[in-house]
Every structure is written in structure tokens, then in C-alpha cells.
Scaffold this motif. Structure first.
Motif, mmCIF file in Angstrom:
data_model
loop_
_atom_site.group_PDB
_atom_site.id
_atom_site.type_symbol
_atom_site.label_atom_id
_atom_site.label_comp_id
_atom_site.label_asym_id
_atom_site.label_seq_id
_atom_site.Cartn_x
_atom_site.Cartn_y
_atom_site.Cartn_z
ATOM 1 N N GLU A 151 46.207 47.644 44.340
ATOM 2 C CA GLU A 151 46.546 46.496 44.601
ATOM 3 C C GLU A 151 45.420 45.670 43.958
ATOM 4 O O GLU A 151 45.490 44.644 43.450
ATOM 5 N N TYR A 152 44.217 46.259 44.318
ATOM 6 C CA TYR A 152 43.038 45.372 43.859
ATOM 7 C C TYR A 152 42.887 45.321 42.414
ATOM 8 O O TYR A 152 42.633 44.406 41.762
ATOM 9 N N ALA A 153 43.137 46.423 41.767
ATOM 10 C CA ALA A 153 43.034 46.359 40.338
ATOM 11 C C ALA A 153 44.144 45.527 39.523
ATOM 12 O O ALA A 153 44.065 44.959 38.297
ATOM 13 N N TYR A 154 45.530 45.477 40.391
ATOM 14 C CA TYR A 154 46.456 44.761 39.657
ATOM 15 C C TYR A 154 45.881 43.347 39.848
ATOM 16 O O TYR A 154 46.274 42.499 39.031
ATOM 17 N N ARG A 155 45.462 42.857 41.241
ATOM 18 C CA ARG A 155 45.108 41.525 41.195
ATOM 19 C C ARG A 155 44.230 40.802 40.243
ATOM 20 O O ARG A 155 44.360 39.769 39.685
ATOM 21 N N VAL A 156 43.066 41.699 40.022
ATOM 22 C CA VAL A 156 41.872 41.386 39.070
ATOM 23 C C VAL A 156 42.429 41.363 37.632
ATOM 24 O O VAL A 156 42.205 40.424 37.130
ATOM 25 N N LEU A 157 43.212 42.284 37.120
ATOM 26 C CA LEU A 157 43.647 42.271 35.991
ATOM 27 C C LEU A 157 44.827 41.272 35.567
ATOM 28 O O LEU A 157 44.692 40.703 34.527
ATOM 29 N N CYS A 158 45.413 41.371 36.615
ATOM 30 C CA CYS A 158 46.692 40.053 36.456
ATOM 31 C C CYS A 158 46.076 38.703 36.134
ATOM 32 O O CYS A 158 46.470 38.061 35.297
ATOM 33 N N ASP A 159 44.954 38.526 36.945
ATOM 34 C CA ASP A 159 44.357 37.009 36.681
ATOM 35 C C ASP A 159 43.642 37.030 35.648
ATOM 36 O O ASP A 159 43.551 35.723 34.808
ATOM 37 N N GLU A 160 42.883 38.148 35.030
ATOM 38 C CA GLU A 160 42.453 37.859 33.706
ATOM 39 C C GLU A 160 43.358 37.876 32.669
ATOM 40 O O GLU A 160 43.153 37.097 31.534
ATOM 41 N N VAL A 180 29.965 43.936 38.011
ATOM 42 C CA VAL A 180 29.546 43.284 37.174
ATOM 43 C C VAL A 180 29.437 43.979 35.849
ATOM 44 O O VAL A 180 28.933 45.079 35.903
ATOM 45 N N MET A 181 30.053 43.541 34.948
ATOM 46 C CA MET A 181 30.084 44.103 33.536
ATOM 47 C C MET A 181 29.468 43.210 32.463
ATOM 48 O O MET A 181 30.052 41.958 32.276
ATOM 49 N N GLY A 182 28.259 42.969 32.142
ATOM 50 C CA GLY A 182 27.862 42.026 31.317
ATOM 51 C C GLY A 182 27.265 40.727 31.995
ATOM 52 O O GLY A 182 26.839 40.990 33.242
ATOM 53 N N GLU A 183 28.000 39.683 31.779
ATOM 54 C CA GLU A 183 27.710 38.412 32.564
ATOM 55 C C GLU A 183 28.969 38.270 33.410
ATOM 56 O O GLU A 183 29.175 37.086 34.056
ATOM 57 N N SER A 184 29.887 39.161 33.460
ATOM 58 C CA SER A 184 31.225 38.902 33.973
ATOM 59 C C SER A 184 31.123 39.323 35.499
ATOM 60 O O SER A 184 30.977 40.487 35.754
ATOM 61 N N GLU A 185 31.782 38.710 36.243
ATOM 62 C CA GLU A 185 31.605 39.017 37.656
ATOM 63 C C GLU A 185 33.197 39.250 38.199
ATOM 64 O O GLU A 185 34.237 38.566 37.533
ATOM 65 N N VAL A 186 33.793 40.226 39.119
ATOM 66 C CA VAL A 186 34.630 40.401 39.468
ATOM 67 C C VAL A 186 34.930 40.208 40.979
ATOM 68 O O VAL A 186 33.986 40.549 41.692
ATOM 69 N N PRO A 187 36.024 39.609 41.511
ATOM 70 C CA PRO A 187 36.067 39.303 42.934
ATOM 71 C C PRO A 187 36.006 40.821 43.766
ATOM 72 O O PRO A 187 36.433 41.706 43.041
ATOM 73 N N ALA A 188 35.722 40.655 45.170
ATOM 74 C CA ALA A 188 35.573 41.692 45.830
ATOM 75 C C ALA A 188 36.955 42.054 46.179
ATOM 76 O O ALA A 188 37.819 41.450 46.377
ATOM 77 N N ARG A 189 37.155 43.437 46.608
ATOM 78 C CA ARG A 189 38.298 44.043 46.967
ATOM 79 C C ARG A 189 38.550 43.569 48.719
ATOM 80 O O ARG A 189 37.513 43.552 49.391
ATOM 81 N N GLN A 190 39.514 43.090 48.975
ATOM 82 C CA GLN A 190 39.917 42.539 50.402
ATOM 83 C C GLN A 190 40.090 43.948 51.232
ATOM 84 O O GLN A 190 40.595 44.855 50.705
ATOM 85 N N ASP A 191 39.964 43.676 52.417
ATOM 86 C CA ASP A 191 39.815 44.854 53.309
ATOM 87 C C ASP A 191 41.246 45.649 53.296
ATOM 88 O O ASP A 191 41.726 46.859 53.682
ATOM 89 N N ASP A 192 42.235 44.626 53.203
ATOM 90 C CA ASP A 192 43.805 45.142 53.564
ATOM 91 C C ASP A 192 44.436 45.668 52.059
ATOM 92 O O ASP A 192 45.637 45.786 52.055
#
Length: 230
Positions: free
Chosen positions: A26-35, A9-21
Motif C-alpha cells: 500500500e505504501y509503495a502504491y501510494r508513493v508511486l501513484c502520487d509521483e 532519499v534518492m538524490g535530492e528527492s524525498e519520499v513520504p514516510a510509511r504510515q503505521d497502518d
């Protein structure tokens, strides 16, 4: 610091959890790409490695790897000695993006109808049922947009062609950024999303020609929908 798999969490914003695989990159790419796609990160906004690293709980090296990938997707722009910024959204790109999608998306739907495994066909039928149920819940515009993205990616994956999937995801990302830019001006898009139910069923049933024809209509309808509010 590495991700614990919990929400950061940063401020009021939540980011999704990293998947086990998922790797951290890949996790950073997925979150930033969506945003970037839904414009939570605004066009022209700077992307700071340190801030992103702390927000996602991921080291700076995976962040830099994700940034390089996002740059190749035309979602960020890097300038020497200035830093990395969210790419602008150019409405005039709509015609070119739509032309590419008109050429490739019907072919992808037809290929998926021919090539999908039995398991994938069952997954597409289940997705069609889910889309029908979600539309009955009168989702918000942004949730409908995310549902549209999910369906497109399921179809691209069903083609069994990694190269075709990559190209189409890039085009769909850029088209969705334009969609995000005018989202509040659009009339309800539930009818547009509802086309996916029939399309998914055509693909699951192996009806390649019908799937291609409906996909072509879907892409045209999308372009007309956007142009109607420009």
C-alpha cells in the motif's frame, strides 16, 4: 530491506514516510501513484523494481503488487520482455473522462450529503475551513492541485460506497495527470479550488441538490480551464 518509517532519499528527492497502518504494498502504491499523477515520473519513463525497492526501502514483492494495481489504474503499462513504463498522457481522453465525471461526481456529492455520518460532516466542515485558510496563503499551482485532489478524495470517501469511490479516484487521477501536463500554462486556479469551500459546506449540511449542482459546475469549469490552454 523494509521501511523504517523515516524519509527515504534518492538524490535530492524525498519520499513520504510509511504510515503505521499501511502495508508495504500500500505504501509503495501510494508513493508511486502520487509521483505518476503529478508527473514526477514522466510519461514513458521506465519503472525499475530494484531502483524503486532501494529508494522506498521496500522489498521487491510489495513493489510488484503495487505495479499490478497501478496497471489496473491505467497509470503504468507493462510489456512482456520489455518492462513496465509510466503510461502516456493523452489529451484526447479529456472529453471521455469529463463525461464520466459529469455523470458520477454530482451523484457522489449528493450521496455524500445524504449518507455522511455526523463525524464525517464535522470533518468536511473542518476541511472547508482549512481550504479557505490555505487559499489565503496564495499556494503554488502544484500545491493547489494537490489540495484539489485531497478534497475530491474526502468527498468520495464520504459517499460510503467503496465501489463509487474507487471509480472516481481512477477518473480523478487520470484527469489530474492531464492537469499536471499543462499546469505551467494555466492561469491561477485558486478560484477553481475555492468552489470546494461551498461544496464541502453543502455536503456537511445535507444539501444534496445544491451539492450536485455545484459539483457539475466544478467539473465543467475544470474541462474548460484545461481546454483554454490546449
Amino acid at each position: 530491506m523494509e521501511s523504517s518509517g523515516k524519509l527515504s532519499v534518492m538524490g535530492e528527492s524525498e519520499v513520504p514516510a510509511r504510515q503505521d497502518d499501511e502495508s508495504y504494498a500500500e505504501y509503495a502504491y501510494r508513493v508511486l501513484c502520487d509521483e505518476l499523477i503529478v508527473l514526477d515520473i514522466k510519461p514513458g519513463e521506465p519503472l525499475n523494481d530494484d531502483l524503486i525497492s532501494r529508494r522506498l526501502g521496500v522489498g521487491r514483492t510489495p513493489i510488484r503488487e503495487a505495479m499490478k494495481r497501478l496497471e489496473s489504474d491505467h497509470l503504468v503499462v507493462a510489456y512482456p520482455r520489455r518492462g513496465t513504463f509510466a503510461a502516456g498522457v493523452d489529451i484526447t481522453d479529456l472529453a471521455e473522462i469529463s463525461e464520466i465525471r459529469q455523470l458520477l461526481e454530482p451523484a457522489a456529492s449528493a450521496r455524500a450529503a445524504r449518507m455522511a455520518s455526523d463525524r464525517t460532516r464535522q470533518e468536511l466542515r473542518e476541511l472547508a475551513r482549512e481550504v479557505r485558510q490555505l487559499l489565503a496563503d496564495h499556494l503554488a499551482q502544484r500545491d493547489l492541485m494537490r489540495l484539489d485532489m485531497r478534497v475530491h478524495r474526502s468527498i468520495y470517501r464520504a459517499t460510503g460506497s467503496r465501489h463509487l469511490e474507487d471509480v472516481l479516484i481512477r477518473c480523478d487521477n487520470l484527469a489530474t495527470r492531464i492537469w499536471s501536463l499543462v499546469l505551467e500554462k494555466l492561469p491561477p486556479v485558486s478560484e477553481h479550488i475555492a468552489q470546494h469551500v461551498e461544496l464541502l459546506e453543502y455536503i456537511a449540511d445535507g444539501e444534496a441538490e445544491a451539492a450536485a449542482d455545484l459539483t457539475a459546475k466544478h467539473v465543467t469549469d475544470f474541462e474548460n480551464l484545461i481546454r483554454g490552454v490546449l
